[in-house]
Structures are given as structure tokens and as C-alpha cells.
Design a protein around this motif. Structure first.
Motif, mmCIF file in Angstrom:
data_model
loop_
_atom_site.group_PDB
_atom_site.id
_atom_site.type_symbol
_atom_site.label_atom_id
_atom_site.label_comp_id
_atom_site.label_asym_id
_atom_site.label_seq_id
_atom_site.Cartn_x
_atom_site.Cartn_y
_atom_site.Cartn_z
ATOM 1 N N VAL A 166 -16.480 -1.621 -5.370
ATOM 2 C CA VAL A 166 -16.438 -0.220 -5.801
ATOM 3 C C VAL A 166 -17.865 0.345 -5.887
ATOM 4 O O VAL A 166 -18.137 1.461 -5.428
ATOM 5 N N ILE A 179 -0.007 -5.762 2.254
ATOM 6 C CA ILE A 179 -1.042 -6.743 2.604
ATOM 7 C C ILE A 179 -0.825 -8.016 1.791
ATOM 8 O O ILE A 179 -0.703 -7.961 0.562
ATOM 9 N N GLY A 195 -4.307 5.625 13.069
ATOM 10 C CA GLY A 195 -4.416 4.178 13.024
ATOM 11 C C GLY A 195 -4.609 3.571 14.397
ATOM 12 O O GLY A 195 -4.274 2.428 14.643
ATOM 13 N N ALA A 216 -8.225 7.981 11.832
ATOM 14 C CA ALA A 216 -7.837 7.195 10.653
ATOM 15 C C ALA A 216 -6.345 7.362 10.378
ATOM 16 O O ALA A 216 -5.668 6.416 9.994
ATOM 17 N N VAL A 272 0.855 -1.189 0.000
ATOM 18 C CA VAL A 272 0.000 0.000 0.000
ATOM 19 C C VAL A 272 0.890 1.237 0.000
ATOM 20 O O VAL A 272 1.168 1.833 1.037
ATOM 21 N N ALA A 273 1.353 1.601 -1.181
ATOM 22 C CA ALA A 273 2.265 2.734 -1.317
ATOM 23 C C ALA A 273 2.275 3.123 -2.795
ATOM 24 O O ALA A 273 1.876 2.348 -3.654
ATOM 25 N N ALA A 327 -12.901 1.227 -0.065
ATOM 26 C CA ALA A 327 -13.242 2.403 0.749
ATOM 27 C C ALA A 327 -12.092 3.382 0.890
ATOM 28 O O ALA A 327 -12.287 4.591 0.761
ATOM 29 N N VAL A 328 -10.896 2.880 1.162
ATOM 30 C CA VAL A 328 -9.794 3.803 1.473
ATOM 31 C C VAL A 328 -8.993 4.214 0.246
ATOM 32 O O VAL A 328 -8.197 5.154 0.311
ATOM 33 N N TRP A 359 -12.648 -5.080 0.077
ATOM 34 C CA TRP A 359 -13.674 -4.245 0.689
ATOM 35 C C TRP A 359 -13.015 -3.010 1.329
ATOM 36 O O TRP A 359 -13.469 -1.887 1.167
ATOM 37 N N VAL A 360 -11.904 -3.248 2.032
ATOM 38 C CA VAL A 360 -11.178 -2.140 2.662
ATOM 39 C C VAL A 360 -10.600 -1.199 1.599
ATOM 40 O O VAL A 360 -10.735 0.025 1.693
ATOM 41 N N LEU A 396 -11.768 -9.300 2.382
ATOM 42 C CA LEU A 396 -11.638 -8.148 3.278
ATOM 43 C C LEU A 396 -10.724 -7.094 2.634
ATOM 44 O O LEU A 396 -11.027 -5.892 2.659
ATOM 45 N N ARG A 412 5.658 1.352 5.214
ATOM 46 C CA ARG A 412 4.305 1.250 4.664
ATOM 47 C C ARG A 412 3.796 -0.175 4.826
ATOM 48 O O ARG A 412 4.575 -1.131 4.941
ATOM 49 N N ARG A 413 2.476 -0.321 4.779
ATOM 50 C CA ARG A 413 1.914 -1.658 4.898
ATOM 51 C C ARG A 413 2.017 -2.417 3.582
ATOM 52 O O ARG A 413 1.871 -1.836 2.506
ATOM 53 N N MET A 421 -4.635 -10.686 5.476
ATOM 54 C CA MET A 421 -6.092 -10.696 5.564
ATOM 55 C C MET A 421 -6.645 -11.497 4.390
ATOM 56 O O MET A 421 -5.897 -11.920 3.503
#
Lengths: 226, 226
Positions: B181, B82, B224, B221, B60-61, B122-123, B118-119, B115, B79-80, B111
Motif C-alpha cells: 500500500v 484468485i 483485460g 484495463a 474479486v467482487a 494497485a487496482v 502487489w496487484v 503478486l 468475476r475472478r 498466483m
């Protein structure tokens, strides 16, 4: 304000008119008034011709932060400052306010209060609405899955930055510029629905064409080349 | 890829599955596969159990820029990343991919693909939709008044930054994560309509409470902290 040459009102938008009228009672006859409010039509209408030496102004700069600790040297250098004098505004007062903004490096632009409010609804007030609603989605999802906090990357951080703005100030801006904000929101809902329809239809060519066009529009918007 | 230990697929999202299957024909039996695609469910479904040593990943970057010139040293540090291994994924392969990401400083999170999608809808995917539609408004108004270009300040620049992203990549992401989406967009339209109703009603207390709540949600948010 008794002996002041220039009185700059930098109070929350809804308080600018009463503050100006109160200050005018104590100011000398040659004092020039100006403000920094993000909405101009409502302020100009409310003052009417009462203060011909009031020059409505909106320096287009700032951040989501507020308070003295958020002060920035050179905040206005190279940024636009919009003045919206009307037929009733004393041209000498307009010249004095222009000179003040130019002295600290701003680029002064003149337009009508109506055009100002229409433009700012689109380029500033609507992005705030968009940021508030994006943040709202995350707040809602966090009730089911709190781990969503912290998973947003740069896209989330930047699109929602202005949702951290001053709540009272933005309450005033949305209400003082109500009609233009509503019109902008309606246009936005229309653009989002059109995008939704492309996604729902699985229209790959349509989505790619739209995204490529938006990249171009944004590049022009940032260059300011028209 | 014949003698490779680890094969990292960083092609546009829609090409990851065919590229993985093609690479698998030439790779050795111990080769580990992974990707960097922003959508995971569609890729995992399409591959099924065909490649048990494929570890779905999403660092996620990144920025709105693309191409070699946009490369950034330390892009992934802190950074994360996933990973969405399934019951069919070889745990040894998952460990190898985790080790690679941790070696360059990423924080690995596991995860399910569902999930994740879905996450990220949104983000990340929704903020892109929001940015495209905000840019669309400016493009439309510029047809009537081209001077609107250049009048956006920091709020416009930041809320629309990701509208300059790669059109083909985002076409693929929206279509591969279509249902999530669409759900996110529907939630967004609902939040915007609620905000519009407060403005239309002139509900000052409601707007101020909403904006103050959004400022808090965004602070959480970003921290975190959940």
C-alpha cells in the motif's frame, strides 16, 4: 445566429470566448448568449463587460462519453445548473437562461464565478486528476506485468471512469481553472500524505476513525443536507 | 465446524488467522479451509505450514455496502477468484476450493500471495486511499462552505463510492498489506505531482497527450486484453 433569440455556446471551453465574440457580431441586439463550460472565472474575465447579455452557465451533468451517440434524454432533469451572472450581466438575460434550464427540469443555482470555480475544482476537476493518476499507476505496472489489465474490480472501474473523458476538453478545463486546480491538488496531496503517515505508523485506531469519518462525510455530500 | 468438509472463513481480515487456528482444533482431519480476505501474504506467512489444507482465496467482487441486506445473488458470477496456494498447500484442497468457486460461476486464477498483494494494492487498495482523500477534501471545504454538499455530480459520486466501505475491514487491509500500500501510494503521489507540474507549467500539449494516453490505458484495463 442572425435571427436567434438565444445563442447557446457548447464548444470546448477554450473556444467559448472567441466564439461568443464572433457570434455577437452577427446577432441581433436582443439576443441572449449563454454557455455550458465547466470553468466560469476565466470566461467572465475575458469577456469583461463586452457582452452584458451573456449569462455564464454550467449544467452539472454529463458522463465520460462524448459525441452525438452519447446523447441522453433527460440528462439535465433534476440536476443542478449553476449560473454565474455578474453585476454587468443584464438581469433580463439571466431570467431567460434560468427559464430555459428550468423548462428542461434543471435546478438553477446562482453563485459568483470565483466560488463556482473553487467548488468545481474540488468536486469535479480534482476527481479527474485523481482518476488520471490511478490509471497512470496501472499503465506503469502493466509494462512489467500486463496481466494486471482485467484484474480491477468495481472499485477500479468506478474510481477511474472519468479518466475516459474527452482529452481536449479536460486539457482546457485544467488550464482555464489552473489556480483552483493547483490548490485542490495541493490539498489532495496533503490528505494522501496524512493517510500514508497513518499506514506507515501502523495506526489502526487512526485509520479506522478516518475511514468512518469519510463514510459520514460522503453520505452527507450525497444527501446534500449540509 | 466438527463435521464440516469445507470451512470458509469470511471474517474481517485481521481475524482470519486466529479464527482458522481455532477452527482447526475442532475440525476433522480431512476438512478443507479457505477464506475470502483481500490480503494474502500476511495470512499465508502467519499460518506458515500449520494448515496445509488451508487454501488462501480472494474473490474479486463486492460493493461498498456491508451486512446481510447488501447480499447479491450472482455476486461472483463471471468475476475472478484468485487462489494463492503455496508449495505447502495440499493440491487436493486447492482443487476442492477451485471447484466450489467455479460452481458458482467465478473464473479462478492462481498466483503467488506476493503478486496478489502487489496487484491488489494497485487496482483496489490504492483506489480506496484515493477515494478517502477526495472525500477528505470535501469534508474540509464543507467546514467553510457547507453548500458544497450536494454539488458533486457523477464524477464525485463514482470516484468516492468506495469511501463508503466498511471502516474496520479497510483498516485491516491497509495494515495487513502495509508495504505494498505504501509503495502504491508513493507511485500515486509521483503521478499526481507530474500532473501538477504540467498544470503549473500551463503545458497544454503535455496535458492533452497524458489524458489521451490515460483514456487508452483505461480502455485496455477494462477489456483485460493486455
Amino acid at each position: 445566429v442572425c435571427g436567434a433569440d438565444l445563442i447557446l455556446l457548447a464548444t470546448p471551453p477554450a473556444t467559448i470566448v472567441p466564439t461568443a465574440l464572433e457570434a455577437a457580431k452577427h446577432a441581433g441586439p436582443r439576443a441572449v448568449f449563454t454557455d455550458v463550460g465547466s470553468v466560469k472565472g476565466a470566461i467572465v474575465s475575458a469577456l469583461g463587460g463586452a457582452l452584458p447579455r451573456f449569462v455564464p452557465a454550467h449544467p452539472v451533468a454529463g458522463t465520460e462519453k462524448s459525441g452525438p451517440a452519447a446523447a441522453m434524454r433527460d440528462l439535465f432533469r433534476g440536476r443542478r445548473c449553476i449560473l454565474t451572472p455578474t453585476a454587468e450581466t443584464d438581469p433580463e438575460a439571466t431570467a431567460a437562461v434560468r427559464e430555459m434550464w428550468e423548462a428542461i427540469g434543471a435546478n438553477v443555482v446562482l453563485m459568483t464565478p470565483e466560488l463556482h470555480d473553487w467548488v468545481c475544482a474540488a468536486v469535479s476537476h480534482l476527481p479527474h486528476a485523481a482518476a488520471y493518476a490511478l490509471t497512470g499507476i496501472i499503465g506503469e505496472l502493466a509494462e512489467r506485468w500486463p496481466e494486471i489489465y482485467g484484474l480491477g474490480a468495481g472499485g477500479f472501474t468506478d474510481t477511474t471512469r472519468i479518466a475516459s473523458s474527452h482529452p481536449q476538453m479536460w486539457r482546457d478545463i485544467f488550464l482555464l481553472n489552473r489556480q483552483a486546480v493547483l490548490d485542490s491538488l495541493d490539498g489532495y496531496l496533503r490528505h494522501l500524505s496524512a493517510l500514508r503517515a497513518l499506514v506507515a505508523a501502523g495506526d489502526a485506531a487512526g485509520l479506522e476513525a478516518l475511514f468512518a469519518r469519510m463514510r459520514e462525510v460522503r453520505a452527507r455530500a450525497l444527501q446534500g443536507t449540509g
